[in-house]
Design an enzyme around this catalytic site. Structure first.
Site, short mmCIF file in Angstrom:
data_model
loop_
_atom_site.label_atom_id
_atom_site.label_comp_id
_atom_site.label_asym_id
_atom_site.label_seq_id
_atom_site.Cartn_x
_atom_site.Cartn_y
_atom_site.Cartn_z
N SER A 256 0.95 -1.22 0.03
CA SER A 256 0.09 0.05 0.04
C SER A 256 0.90 1.33 0.10
O SER A 256 2.07 1.16 0.52
CB SER A 256 -0.81 -0.04 1.29
OG SER A 256 -1.61 1.16 1.55
N TYR B 234 -2.29 -1.89 10.47
CA TYR B 234 -2.22 -2.04 8.92
C TYR B 234 -0.92 -1.48 8.51
O TYR B 234 -0.48 -1.97 7.44
CB TYR B 234 -3.53 -1.05 8.46
CG TYR B 234 -3.58 -1.31 6.79
CD1 TYR B 234 -4.23 -2.44 6.30
CD2 TYR B 234 -3.20 -0.19 6.17
CE1 TYR B 234 -4.07 -2.45 4.83
CE2 TYR B 234 -3.35 -0.13 4.77
CZ TYR B 234 -3.82 -1.50 4.06
OH TYR B 234 -3.96 -1.42 2.80
N LYS C 77 1.99 -3.34 6.25
CA LYS C 77 2.32 -2.76 4.77
C LYS C 77 3.61 -2.36 4.78
O LYS C 77 4.39 -2.72 3.79
CB LYS C 77 1.18 -1.89 4.27
CG LYS C 77 -0.26 -2.32 4.36
CD LYS C 77 -0.08 -3.44 3.35
CE LYS C 77 -1.80 -4.02 3.21
NZ LYS C 77 -1.66 -5.15 2.17
N1 NAD Z 1 -8.72 -0.52 -1.29
C1 NAD Z 1 -7.58 0.53 -1.26
O1 NAD Z 1 -7.80 1.58 -1.27
C2 NAD Z 1 -6.45 -0.20 -0.90
C3 NAD Z 1 -5.19 0.60 -0.84
C4 NAD Z 1 -3.76 0.01 -0.76
C5 NAD Z 1 -3.69 -1.30 -0.63
N2 NAD Z 1 -4.87 -2.00 -0.49
C6 NAD Z 1 -4.58 -3.67 -0.52
O2 NAD Z 1 -5.28 -4.27 -1.68
C7 NAD Z 1 -5.50 -5.66 -1.06
C8 NAD Z 1 -7.00 -6.00 -1.65
O3 NAD Z 1 -7.80 -5.18 -0.59
P1 NAD Z 1 -9.17 -4.50 -1.11
O4 NAD Z 1 -9.30 -3.20 -0.98
O5 NAD Z 1 -9.51 -5.12 -2.46
O6 NAD Z 1 -10.03 -5.27 -0.14
P2 NAD Z 1 -11.45 -6.06 -0.11
O7 NAD Z 1 -11.86 -6.21 1.42
O8 NAD Z 1 -12.43 -5.78 -1.23
O9 NAD Z 1 -10.79 -7.65 -0.77
C9 NAD Z 1 -9.80 -8.16 0.08
C10 NAD Z 1 -10.03 -9.87 -0.02
O10 NAD Z 1 -9.35 -10.53 0.69
C11 NAD Z 1 -10.17 -11.61 1.21
N3 NAD Z 1 -9.63 -12.13 2.47
C12 NAD Z 1 -9.42 -11.31 3.83
N4 NAD Z 1 -8.71 -12.23 4.53
C13 NAD Z 1 -8.33 -13.31 3.97
C14 NAD Z 1 -7.84 -14.49 4.11
N5 NAD Z 1 -7.32 -14.70 5.60
N6 NAD Z 1 -7.48 -15.23 3.32
C15 NAD Z 1 -8.17 -15.15 2.23
N7 NAD Z 1 -8.72 -14.37 1.69
C16 NAD Z 1 -8.71 -13.24 2.72
C17 NAD Z 1 -11.64 -10.97 1.53
O11 NAD Z 1 -12.47 -11.82 1.77
C18 NAD Z 1 -11.75 -10.17 0.28
O12 NAD Z 1 -12.34 -10.74 -0.70
C19 NAD Z 1 -5.13 -5.67 0.47
O13 NAD Z 1 -3.91 -6.41 0.49
C20 NAD Z 1 -5.19 -3.96 0.69
O14 NAD Z 1 -4.30 -3.91 2.01
C21 NAD Z 1 -6.09 -1.70 -0.61
#
Ligand code: NAD
Length: 293
Positions: A158, A171, A175
């Site tokens: 992130s 978090y 990260k």
């Molecule tokens: N959305 C943002 O703005 C953002 C920004 C920076 C980084 N991220 C990173 O992107 C990645 C995806 O996040 P997102 O925003 O799409 O969130 P999201 O919650 O929509 O998707 C995350 C997915 O991971 C699954 N998950 C959670 N715990 C799990 C586990 N123990 N085993 C298997 N699956 C699991 C959830 O069920 C979900 O489908 C994450 O690593 C998050 O930290 C997101």
């Protein structure tokens, strides 16, 4: 379509980059950025292994891909559990062989004061956000190394991995650690298996459910306010599909630093560099990594 441009071209370092015909493994693929990445990989002509802990949402996504005629294997997986990831990898490799693309994407958010979040929540976020990708690499890298085929491992950290923020320390800590892991992984594979390119993916705001699902001690007014602010920022963010396409496009270019929000990533890296170079004292700013937008 972007996949036509990607297929079959050769990078300047000589790495053949066409993904078509290969297999992509994506964790956390039942929604958000992971689903966007899986869709982009399918558009590039890849077979899919989609893994998520949310069985119902995963089944719906599996159906979507099957209906499109994509060769897809959906495996309910808890990436925090090494044995679960190893089982998923064994099934994936048995069915498709070594993947050409492994995306360690599954991750969770957590908000609360450091001393008030229970130890088990701290353990949980480290297990999912840090050790999940470690388990993914441990489970798939040996087969990818042995295959000798040009391939890619991308870890979704992130822009928060370059910043600091009171109120969501677990978090941010996770990260930073994942970024560090990815840098070390790059070094080791550059020596041991240069056919595998490693990328650190640093998204800015993407409109997903991550804050809706977050553990947050919202009985505290300042945490509730920060949570609502972050949820609102993400709601205005890029779509998961746009983020997924941009991420896959950059992965196949063989880049280490990847972001669907490249200017924001550069701004955060420059702020971090200046902070470290000046040995400045940590300073709380509201959403530090998002201010450069
Ligand atoms: N959305 C943002 O703005 C953002 C920004 C920076 C980084 N991220 C990173 O992107 C990645 C995806 O996040 P997102 O925003 O799409 O969130 P999201 O919650 O929509 O998707 C995350 C997915 O991971 C699954 N998950 C959670 N715990 C799990 C586990 N123990 N085993 C298997 N699956 C699991 C959830 O069920 C979900 O489908 C994450 O690593 C998050 O930290 C997101």
């Amino acid at each position: 379509m972007a996949s036509a441009r990607r297929a079959g071209s050769i990078q300047e370092d000589g790495l053949a980059e066409g993904l078509a015909g290969g297999t992509a493994v994506v964790t956390g693929a039942a929604g958000g950025i992971g689903l966007g990445i899986a869709r982009a990989a399918a558009d590039a002509g890849m077979s899919l292994v989609i893994a998520d802990i949310a069985a119902d949402r995963l089944a719906a996504v599996e159906k979507e891909f099957r209906d499109r005629g994509i060769d897809v294997l959906a495996i309910v997986t808890n990436t925090a559990d090494a044995a679960s990831v190893e089982r998923m990898a064994a099934q994936a490799i048995e069915r498709f062989g070594a993947p050409r693309l492994l995306v360690n994407n599954a991750g969770v958010e957590m908000m609360g004061d450091i001393w008030e979040l229970p130890a088990e929540q701290w353990q949980r976020i480290i297990d999912i956000n840090v050790l999940g990708p470690v388990h993914g690499v441990r489970a798939f890298a040996p087969a990818m190394i042995a295959a000798g085929t040009p391939s890619y491992i991308a870890n979704i950290t992130s822009i928060g991995g370059l910043g600091m923020s009171g109120g969501q320390a677990p978090y941010i800590v996770s990260k930073h650690a994942l970024l560090s892991f990815t840098e070390c992984l790059y070094l080791e594979l550059a020596e041991a298996a240069p056919h595998i390119k490693v990328s650190a993916v640093l998204p800015g705001p993407v409109a997903t459910r991550i804050f809706t699902d977050a553990v947050a001690l919202t009985e505290k007014a300042h945490i509730a306010q920060a949570h609502d602010q972050m949820e609102a920022v993400l709601a205005q963010g890029m779509s998961g599909d746009d983020a997924g396409r941009k991420i896959v496009d950059q992965i196949v270019e063989g880049r280490f630093w990847i972001s669907p929000h490249p200017e924001m990533m550069e701004g955060a890296a420059q702020s971090r560099a200046a902070y470290l170079a000046g040995l400045h004292t940590p300073a709380q700013r509201v959403r530090p990594s998002y201010q450069s937008k």
